[in-house]
Write an enzyme that holds these catalytic residues in place. Structure first.
Site, short mmCIF file in Angstrom:
data_model
loop_
_atom_site.label_atom_id
_atom_site.label_comp_id
_atom_site.label_asym_id
_atom_site.label_seq_id
_atom_site.Cartn_x
_atom_site.Cartn_y
_atom_site.Cartn_z
CG ASP A 94 40.42 42.48 29.14
OD1 ASP A 94 40.07 41.59 29.93
OD2 ASP A 94 40.10 42.48 27.92
CG HIS A 95 43.00 38.85 29.34
ND1 HIS A 95 42.87 37.56 29.79
CD2 HIS A 95 41.89 39.11 28.61
CE1 HIS A 95 41.73 37.07 29.34
NE2 HIS A 95 41.11 37.97 28.64
CB SER A 237 31.61 39.57 20.83
OG SER A 237 32.17 40.79 21.28
CG ASN A 277 35.07 40.95 29.80
OD1 ASN A 277 34.46 41.49 30.72
ND2 ASN A 277 36.30 40.50 29.94
CB ILE A 278 30.85 43.24 24.68
CG1 ILE A 278 29.85 42.25 25.29
CG2 ILE A 278 30.53 43.51 23.21
CD1 ILE A 278 28.47 42.82 25.53
ZN ZN Z 1 39.20 38.03 27.87
#
Ligand code: ZN
Length: 332
Positions: A94-95, A237, A277-278
């Protein structure tokens, strides 16, 4: 060099193609601890859902990259042990903030990476993404890129203001970089405080903040430019108020935490959005369960006593997201 294929992991290619066609989205849950990993796998197996387990820079720092990679390998074996014959589990970075980080993840067994060049000028973002794609595709690893900037704070990713993705840029970006999916900015935001109170209205009955709606016009325009191309939503979220209330009731202090309403995510999941994405929601579920446990059992000090309900609360949250929000259940 360890290929993810040896570990039983899969990349996102077929998974996303099926999700775009089927009008649902794949859950991308961040993990840092064994309990989160177990809860994610249990939820995915019980609901027969494919799942993306993602690792942020902060997670790599907290848990150690080698441990996380072995945990993902363990996740595949655990899913099989729970009765899933062919687990559809992606290990995703992620990232990713540099070519080197992405390369090191690919070399250690990740099946998918994100290169986040969204803070760079357009041309430099293309250049960096293209370089990562060239290396990743050599190893059949899929690449997520980002255009547009999300506001909020997530581990070390932080931005003051969001900038919506410009639909007129997406064709050039996708064609020149060869990326497999694209994270866009349409008003979602990282963290548990996605919006300032002045950006929201207040519900007269409950006094709770009501966030501004997502920019579905931007999403539609992107879809029109890139028909069928997998789109990703970060910062999605919903900040369940029951967990926020539990945290506040048992000694916490999270005033005015607010997220993206689930019905808006359901709507997005039905479009070309195929990965949602959560992260914060699972943090909130875990913290709420632990705070409640300590308030009700002040004498407990064995971590297993409070991590058991915490793990169960996360599992229930993941199941809820899969079945009621993303619609990825019964897809294996
Ligand atoms: Zn992100």
């Amino acid at each position: 060099m360890v290929s993810y294929k040896k570990l039983g992991l899969v990349n996102t290619k077929k998974m996303f193609a099926k999700a775009v066609k089927g009008g649902y989205a794949i859950p991308a849950f961040n993990f840092n601890t064994m309990e989160q990993m177990q809860a994610i796998v249990q939820a995915a197996v019980e609901t027969k859902s494919p799942v993306i387990m993602q690792v942020s820079k902060g997670a790599r720092k907290y848990a150690n990259p080698t441990i996380l990679r072995y945990m993902a390998e363990g996740a595949v074996q655990y899913a099989k042990e729970l009765g899933c014959k062919k687990p559809q589990i992606v290990l995703h970075l992620d990232h990713g903030d540099s070519y080197e980080t992405c390369k090191s993840c690919i070399d250690s067994g990740f099946s998918s990476v994100m290169i986040d060049g969204s803070s760079l000028p357009f041309k430099d973002n293309i250049k960096l993404t293209k370089k990562v794609v060239a290396y990743a595709h050599k190893h059949d690893v899929t690449v997520e890129a980002e255009l547009g900037v999300l506001a909020g704070v997530e581990d070390e990713v932080a931005a003051e203001e969001s900038h919506y993705t410009k639909p007129e840029e997406v064709i050039e970006f996708a064609t020149k970089t060869g990326c497999d999916s694209l994270a866009i900015s349409i008003g979602t935001s990282h963290g548990a405080y996605k919006f300032k109170p002045e950006q929201c209205t207040r519900d007269k009955k409950t006094g709770k903040l009501v966030p501004p709606p997502l920019a579905f016009d931007v999403l539609k325009a992107v879809e029109k430019k890139l028909p069928g191309f997998p789109i990703v939503l970060h910062g999605s979220s919903s900040v369940p108020q029951e967990h926020v209330d539990t945290i506040n009731k048992f000694g916490g202090k999270l005033p005015d935490a607010v997220g993206i309403p689930e019905e808006q995510l359901r709507k997005a999941a039905k479009s070309a959005v195929c990965k949602i994405n959560i992260d914060s929601d699972s943090r909130l579920a875990m913290t709420a369960a632990i705070r409640r446990h300590f308030a009700e059992n002040p004498g407990h000090f064995d971590p297993r006593q409070y991590l058991t309900p915490a793990r169960e609360a996360m599992k229930q949250l993941y199941i809820h997201k899969i079945v009621k929000v993303l619609g990825s259940n019964n897809k294996i």
